[in-house]
Design a protein around this motif. Sequence first.
Motif, mmCIF file in Angstrom:
data_model
loop_
_atom_site.group_PDB
_atom_site.id
_atom_site.type_symbol
_atom_site.label_atom_id
_atom_site.label_comp_id
_atom_site.label_asym_id
_atom_site.label_seq_id
_atom_site.Cartn_x
_atom_site.Cartn_y
_atom_site.Cartn_z
ATOM 1 N N VAL A 51 -6.390 0.393 -1.462
ATOM 2 C CA VAL A 51 -6.383 1.803 -1.524
ATOM 3 C C VAL A 51 -7.936 2.084 -2.128
ATOM 4 O O VAL A 51 -8.259 1.574 -3.142
ATOM 5 N N LEU A 76 -10.411 12.469 1.406
ATOM 6 C CA LEU A 76 -8.955 11.743 1.923
ATOM 7 C C LEU A 76 -8.637 11.948 3.238
ATOM 8 O O LEU A 76 -9.505 12.312 4.139
ATOM 9 N N LEU A 88 1.108 13.244 5.461
ATOM 10 C CA LEU A 88 0.837 13.139 3.915
ATOM 11 C C LEU A 88 -0.501 13.174 3.898
ATOM 12 O O LEU A 88 -1.370 12.384 4.689
ATOM 13 N N GLU A 138 -3.344 11.848 1.882
ATOM 14 C CA GLU A 138 -3.558 10.543 0.946
ATOM 15 C C GLU A 138 -4.905 9.616 0.938
ATOM 16 O O GLU A 138 -5.901 10.357 1.737
ATOM 17 N N LEU A 165 0.757 17.119 -2.405
ATOM 18 C CA LEU A 165 0.396 15.658 -2.225
ATOM 19 C C LEU A 165 1.337 14.753 -3.096
ATOM 20 O O LEU A 165 1.585 15.009 -4.224
ATOM 21 N N ASP A 174 2.114 11.314 -2.151
ATOM 22 C CA ASP A 174 1.469 9.830 -1.888
ATOM 23 C C ASP A 174 1.512 8.971 -3.271
ATOM 24 O O ASP A 174 0.582 9.419 -4.071
ATOM 25 N N LYS A 200 0.512 5.917 -4.006
ATOM 26 C CA LYS A 200 -0.579 5.341 -4.260
ATOM 27 C C LYS A 200 -1.850 6.075 -4.348
ATOM 28 O O LYS A 200 -2.730 5.405 -5.091
ATOM 29 N N THR A 201 -1.858 7.244 -3.918
ATOM 30 C CA THR A 201 -2.881 8.311 -3.888
ATOM 31 C C THR A 201 -2.838 8.785 -5.476
ATOM 32 O O THR A 201 -4.013 8.759 -6.271
#
Length: 172
Positions: A38, A50, A62, A64, A153, A155, A157-158
């Motif tokens: 990531v 992004l 999404l 991300e 937002l 996500d 992992k983001t």
Amino acid sequence: MSQLIHQWKSIRLEEEKITLPNGKMITHTTIQHPGAAVILPITPSGDIVLVDQYRPSLKKWLLELPAGTLEIGECPRECAERELKEETGYVAKKLVELGQVTPLAGFCDEIQHLFVAIDVEKKSDADLDDDEVMSVTVKSLQEIQTAIIANELTDAKTIACISKAQLCGYLS
């Protein structure tokens, strides 16, 4: 002994009988994943790159950070460099490891390796895989924080990578 139930690309669904630390035996199903990188790309002006990606599993878009699955024999840093360029066309002057997160530990062995890409520059167009539908967008940290608070937002992992980068002093 595990039993393969299904495989797609390098991701496997396996079932096995295991003994838990308390001595109880269970049948457990695990998604085996090779891991991912990531990347938090920061421009020289401090904005963040992004992708707005269509996710077929959710049937929606999404917002991300760029990310991708490790290829066979690929180290996380190589994956991060490759995915940043492929998904965004940007390259980093400096790439810093932030550590890792385990996003779905209840049923998946994936480890996501987090990176900060410092002083990124647009060098080419994105080079997407056939199953990737996305566009690149650049936002300020404040815009991203507002999007997180507003549930625009979502996500994981983001959010995790941005949080860790802030804690480590890469974002202010």
